[in-house]
Design a protein around this motif. Structure first.
Motif, PDB file in Angstrom:
ATOM      1  N   PRO A 143       2.104   3.504 -10.230  1.00  0.00           N
ATOM      2  CA  PRO A 143       2.538   3.963 -11.556  1.00  0.00           C
ATOM      3  C   PRO A 143       1.673   3.460 -12.711  1.00  0.00           C
ATOM      4  CG  PRO A 143       4.416   3.168 -10.284  1.00  0.00           C
ATOM      5  CD  PRO A 143       3.185   2.845  -9.499  1.00  0.00           C
ATOM      6  N   VAL A 144       1.189   2.235 -12.639  1.00  0.00           N
ATOM      7  CA  VAL A 144       0.339   1.717 -13.720  1.00  0.00           C
ATOM      8  C   VAL A 144      -0.998   2.451 -13.727  1.00  0.00           C
ATOM      9  CG1 VAL A 144      -0.866  -0.316 -14.620  1.00  0.00           C
ATOM     10  CG2 VAL A 144       1.475  -0.538 -13.777  1.00  0.00           C
ATOM     11  N   LEU A 145      -1.594   2.627 -12.562  1.00  0.00           N
ATOM     12  CA  LEU A 145      -2.853   3.361 -12.475  1.00  0.00           C
ATOM     13  C   LEU A 145      -2.663   4.801 -12.938  1.00  0.00           C
ATOM     14  CD1 LEU A 145      -5.836   3.405 -11.642  1.00  0.00           C
ATOM     15  CD2 LEU A 145      -5.066   4.123  -9.367  1.00  0.00           C
ATOM     16  N   ALA A 146      -1.557   5.411 -12.549  1.00  0.00           N
ATOM     17  CA  ALA A 146      -1.278   6.784 -12.965  1.00  0.00           C
ATOM     18  C   ALA A 146      -1.236   6.893 -14.485  1.00  0.00           C
ATOM     19  CB  ALA A 146       0.044   7.264 -12.359  1.00  0.00           C
ATOM     20  N   LYS A 190     -11.171  -0.687  -8.485  1.00  0.00           N
ATOM     21  CA  LYS A 190     -10.388   0.512  -8.170  1.00  0.00           C
ATOM     22  C   LYS A 190     -10.045   1.281  -9.449  1.00  0.00           C
ATOM     23  CE  LYS A 190      -6.680   1.846  -5.075  1.00  0.00           C
ATOM     24  NZ  LYS A 190      -5.760   1.390  -4.043  1.00  0.00           N
ATOM     25  N   GLU A 191      -9.631   0.558 -10.491  1.00  0.00           N
ATOM     26  CA  GLU A 191      -9.314   1.209 -11.766  1.00  0.00           C
ATOM     27  C   GLU A 191     -10.562   1.836 -12.369  1.00  0.00           C
ATOM     28  OE1 GLU A 191      -5.597  -1.641 -13.178  1.00  0.00           O
ATOM     29  OE2 GLU A 191      -7.651  -2.248 -13.645  1.00  0.00           O
ATOM     30  N   ARG A 192     -11.692   1.153 -12.285  1.00  0.00           N
ATOM     31  CA  ARG A 192     -12.948   1.685 -12.818  1.00  0.00           C
ATOM     32  C   ARG A 192     -13.339   2.975 -12.102  1.00  0.00           C
ATOM     33  NH1 ARG A 192     -15.936  -1.648 -16.010  1.00  0.00           N
ATOM     34  NH2 ARG A 192     -15.012  -3.679 -16.388  1.00  0.00           N
ATOM     35  N   GLN A 217     -13.013   3.240  -2.927  1.00  0.00           N
ATOM     36  CA  GLN A 217     -11.889   2.452  -3.432  1.00  0.00           C
ATOM     37  C   GLN A 217     -10.525   2.975  -2.980  1.00  0.00           C
ATOM     38  OE1 GLN A 217     -12.043  -0.451  -5.121  1.00  0.00           O
ATOM     39  NE2 GLN A 217     -14.270  -0.366  -4.880  1.00  0.00           N
ATOM     40  N   PHE A 218     -10.451   4.239  -2.604  1.00  0.00           N
ATOM     41  CA  PHE A 218      -9.179   4.861  -2.271  1.00  0.00           C
ATOM     42  C   PHE A 218      -9.221   5.434  -0.861  1.00  0.00           C
ATOM     43  CE2 PHE A 218      -9.419   4.984  -6.866  1.00  0.00           C
ATOM     44  CZ  PHE A 218      -8.132   4.665  -7.271  1.00  0.00           C
ATOM     45  N   GLU A 219      -8.122   5.292  -0.157  1.00  0.00           N
ATOM     46  CA  GLU A 219      -7.973   5.972   1.129  1.00  0.00           C
ATOM     47  C   GLU A 219      -7.972   7.478   0.850  1.00  0.00           C
ATOM     48  OE1 GLU A 219      -7.939   4.595   4.140  1.00  0.00           O
ATOM     49  OE2 GLU A 219      -8.215   2.635   3.177  1.00  0.00           O
TER      50      GLU A 219
END
Length: 159
Positions: free
Chosen positions: A44-47, A96-98, A126-128
C-alpha cells in the motif's frame, strides 16, 4: 478581497466540466473495478508513492491531494512525498522504490522514449514477475484516473 478569492484567501476551484460517474456510469464502475484489480498485491505505501508520483507528473491536483493523504494514512513520511519530483537526488528511497518510480515515469511519459530496456530491467530485478505485472497495472490505472481528473477538471476541496 478580489472577486476570485474566498474569505480564507483561497481562489475557487475551476468549475468541473463533466461528471463521468453521472454520465458514463458503466465506464466509471469499470474504472473502479480496474483500480481495485490493479492494486491487488501491491504494497500500500509503494502503491501510494507511485500514484502520487504519476499524478504529479500529469498535474492532476485531485489525485495528488487524494493519494498524498492516503499515503500519510498508510504511514508514508511527508518529506518523502514532497521530494518525489527529485527522488533521484535523495537518499531515502529504497532500490525497489526507485525502480518503481523510474518505471512510473517511463510509463507515464510514454511519448518521451517509451519504456527503455534499462528501466524495465531494473524493475524486473526488484520485483517478482507477478509483482511487476501488478505494478504495471497500477501505473496504467493511475494514469487513466489522472486523465479523467484533468479532463473533467476534478479539483480537491479547499483545506
Amino acid at each position: 478581497m478580489t472577486t476570485n478569492e474566498h474569505a480564507n484567501g483561497h481562489v475557487p476551484a475551476p468549475a468541473q466540466r463533466i461528471s463521468l460517474p453521472d454520465l458514463a456510469p458503466d465506464f466509471y464502475k469499470a474504472m473502479i473495478a480496474l483500480d481495485r484489480a490493479a492494486r491487488k498485491g501491491v504494497d500500500p505505501v509503494l502503491a501510494e508513492l507511485v500514484k502520487v508520483h504519476a499524478s504529479m507528473i500529469n498535474g492532476c491536483a485531485f489525485c495528488i491531494d487524494m493519494h498524498s493523504t492516503d499515503a500519510v494514512k498508510e504511514g508514508e513520511q511527508e518529506h518523502r512525498l514532497l521530494s518525489l519530483p527529485a527522488w533521484r537526488e535523495t537518499p531515502w528511497f529504497t532500490a525497489k522504490e526507485r525502480a518503481a518510480l523510474a518505471l512510473t515515469e517511463s510509463v507515464t511519459l510514454l511519448t518521451q522514449g517509451h519504456v527503455p530496456d534499462a528501466v524495465y530491467d531494473q524493475a524486473a530485478e526488484q520485483f517478482e514477475p507477478e509483482e511487476l505485472a501488478q505494478l504495471i497495472a497500477l501505473i496504467i490505472a493511475i494514469n487513466s484516473w489522472n486523465r479523467i481528473g484533468v479532463t473533467s477538471r476534478l479539483s480537491p476541496a479547499a483545506k
